[in-house]
Motif scaffolding. Structure first.
Motif, PDB file in Angstrom:
ATOM      1  N   ILE A  51      34.606  41.690  31.899  1.00 18.35           N
ATOM      2  CA  ILE A  51      35.766  42.481  32.324  1.00 18.35           C
ATOM      3  C   ILE A  51      35.688  43.891  31.746  1.00 18.35           C
ATOM      4  O   ILE A  51      36.010  44.876  32.427  1.00 18.35           O
ATOM      5  N   LYS A  87      35.642  42.162  36.983  1.00 16.25           N
ATOM      6  CA  LYS A  87      36.829  41.346  36.760  1.00 16.25           C
ATOM      7  C   LYS A  87      36.727  39.975  37.426  1.00 16.25           C
ATOM      8  O   LYS A  87      37.082  38.953  36.827  1.00 16.25           O
ATOM      9  N   VAL A 103      42.186  41.717  30.500  1.00 16.57           N
ATOM     10  CA  VAL A 103      42.205  42.898  31.366  1.00 16.57           C
ATOM     11  C   VAL A 103      42.914  44.048  30.665  1.00 16.57           C
ATOM     12  O   VAL A 103      42.444  45.199  30.673  1.00 16.57           O
TER      13      VAL A 103
END
Length: 506
Positions: free
Chosen positions: A231, A236, A260
């Motif tokens: 990430i 992602k 994230v």
């Protein structure tokens, strides 16, 4: 983030265990090569502390009067390249992933071990020593890359509530590597028909390293990259799939969003090496320096050496080094195994403080027993020798549940994502530097202080135990990307860490 006070859910899966075992091969090689004195070489090229036991008729006093022939360049020739490599690995690990650094480490291990195992058998004089030196350097590079990446990898793939136990696999693998190295060296060098006279033992010892290094490279190719690394590098979707695979289910939204958010913050930091010195990162930097330094100052290596002399005095002859290695190494392995089961219930602080107290008691009692007993015609009675050997094994047990594994676990889990890689590199560099300093200064200090050396190390353990009580917050169960909260709640560090992330930058 909502998980600062809440553990992420996740269970130990079969894949997670297998992944952790494969990732820990590099730690096994670190223990095998770096911390056991290595798969040691022949007379005139590399000697370990065991040779003092084999050769010196009067042990300590003869060494202090005349010195003992040993290759003091073994540790520097491995660890200095390791320090350089671990600083380079910081960038590789951050830009290319944790797996990439493990692969580089495995390849370096393989090249170094192959040079040492094969080349000396092909050349009788001269160039063989050059090959061994080059082999050591490559082994040092392998140690640097592997030890930099593996603790990070284990911390990032582990669920928060099991992170301590999984990261303890790093120390377990190191202890097993040390034990295996000593057993293999003993079988090939002491029991062999041509002890000290040929390279058969060296080839076997480093052949094992080469095979495991190859397994490390191949295994790392098939390991999943950590979700945090993926990430952070912009993948992602792949990061989410990796997280779901590691957790064994698709209910990972909360943990995924935390990673994230951490990644988005990390992307704003362009100079990780400079930012690690920012005021908000001061607690983590202090721990990255002091935890590995304190680990080296426990005196574990000195007691391992002295246990060989004790058993020699008790009549075990050349087998004394082997028996002491097995007893102390076995205690380390057993203790680390047991602590893996309780570290995430009792916490890091409880294990460090209890281990520190036990180690202090052992060092002080050993020092008192050895008053005026370190010298010619001053050997301990068999009863006292047995008592000291028991105390050494108890010390090893305490080290194995406290400073052995936790000095690696804490630095690998406390840094924010943007400086995690460089933070781990600093930890490894300090550890390597302290190992060399402590190992190279042990015999001169023992000659100067004699029994006082054990009191000296006991004093350091008192200092580090007080430090843990006052300055180390508990990190058990805290999600790795929410670790900042533990510093904001701590009585001392909250004065330094901003209450809102990013308010204080320097």
């Amino acid at each position: 983030m909502t998980t600062a006070t809440k553990q992420h859910q996740g269970n130990i899966t079969v894949q997670l265990i297998i992944t952790s075992i494969i990732a820990s091969i590099g730690a096994f090689l670190f223990g095998y090569i770096g911390l056991s004195g290595g798969a040691t070489l022949n007379e005139g090229i590399a000697d370990t502390n065991e040779e003092l036991v084999y050769r010196n008729e009067h042990y300590l006093d003869q060494y202090c009067r005349d010195g003992a022939g040993s290759d003091t360049m073994y540790l520097p020739s491995v660890y200095v390249p390791g320090i350089i490599a671990t600083l380079i690995a910081s960038r590789v690990t951050r830009k290319n992933g944790r797996r990439r650094s493990m692969i580089v480490g495995g390849i370096s291990y393989f090249i170094g071990a192959t040079l040492i195992a094969i080349v000396p058998r092909l050349v009788q004089y001269g160039p063989d020593q050059l090959a061994i030196i080059i082999g050591r350097i490559f082994a040092g590079v392998g140690v640097g890359f592997g030890v930099q990446a593996i603790p990070l990898y284990l911390s990032e793939i582990a669920p928060a509530k099991y992170r301590g136990g999984l990261t303890f696999m790093f120390q377990l693998a190191i202890s097993l590597g040390m034990l295996a190295s000593n057993i293999i060296n003993y079988v090939t060098r002491v029991e062999g028909e041509h002890r000290w006279t040929d390279y058969r033992g060296i080839s076997i010892s480093f052949g094992v390293v080469a095979c495991l290094a190859l397994l490390m490279v191949v295994g790392a190719k098939f390991l999943p990259e950590t979700p945090n690394s993926l990430i952070q590098r912009g993948s992602k979707d792949e990061g989410r799939r990796s997280l779901e695979k590691l957790r064994g289910n698709e209910e990972v939204e909360e943990e995924f969003q935390d990673i994230v958010a951490a990644s988005e913050l990390a992307s704003t930091v362009k100079t990780p090496f400079r930012s690690i010195f920012w005021k908000k990162n001061r607690p983590q930097l202090v721990m990255a320096i002091l935890m590995p330094a304190f680990q080296a100052l426990t005196g574990m290596d000195s007691l391992l050496y002295y246990s060989s002399i004790l058993l020699l005095n008790m009549g075990f002859g050349e087998k004394s080094s082997f028996y002491s290695s097995v007893m102390v190494g076995g205690a380390l392995v057993l203790s680390t195994l047991l602590s893996m089961a309780v570290v995430d219930r009792l916490g890091r602080r409880v294990l460090l403080i209890s281990g520190g107290i036990v180690m202090i008691i052992c060092q002080v009692i050993i020092g008192i027993i050895l008053v005026n007993k370190l010298g010619d015609d001053q050997n301990l009675s068999k009863g006292l020798s047995i008592l000291v050997m028991v105390l050494i094994c108890v010390f090893a047990l305490a080290f194995g549940w406290s400073w052995g594994p936790i000095a690696w676990t804490i630095p690998s889990e406390i840094f924010p994502l943007e400086i995690r890689s460089i933070g781990q590199s600093i930890t490894v560099a300090v550890n390597f530097g302290m190992v060399v300093v402590v190992a190279e200064s042990f015999m001169p200090l023992l000659c100067a202080f004699k029994f006082g050396l054990f009191i000296f190390y006991g004093g350091w353990i008192i200092i580090m135990t007080i430090f843990v009580c006052l300055f180390l917050p508990e990190t058990k169960g805290v999600p790795i990307e929410d670790m900042t909260c533990v510093w904001r709640k701590h009585w001392f560090w909250k004065k330094i860490v901003p209450t809102q992330h990013g308010h204080i930058l320097s």
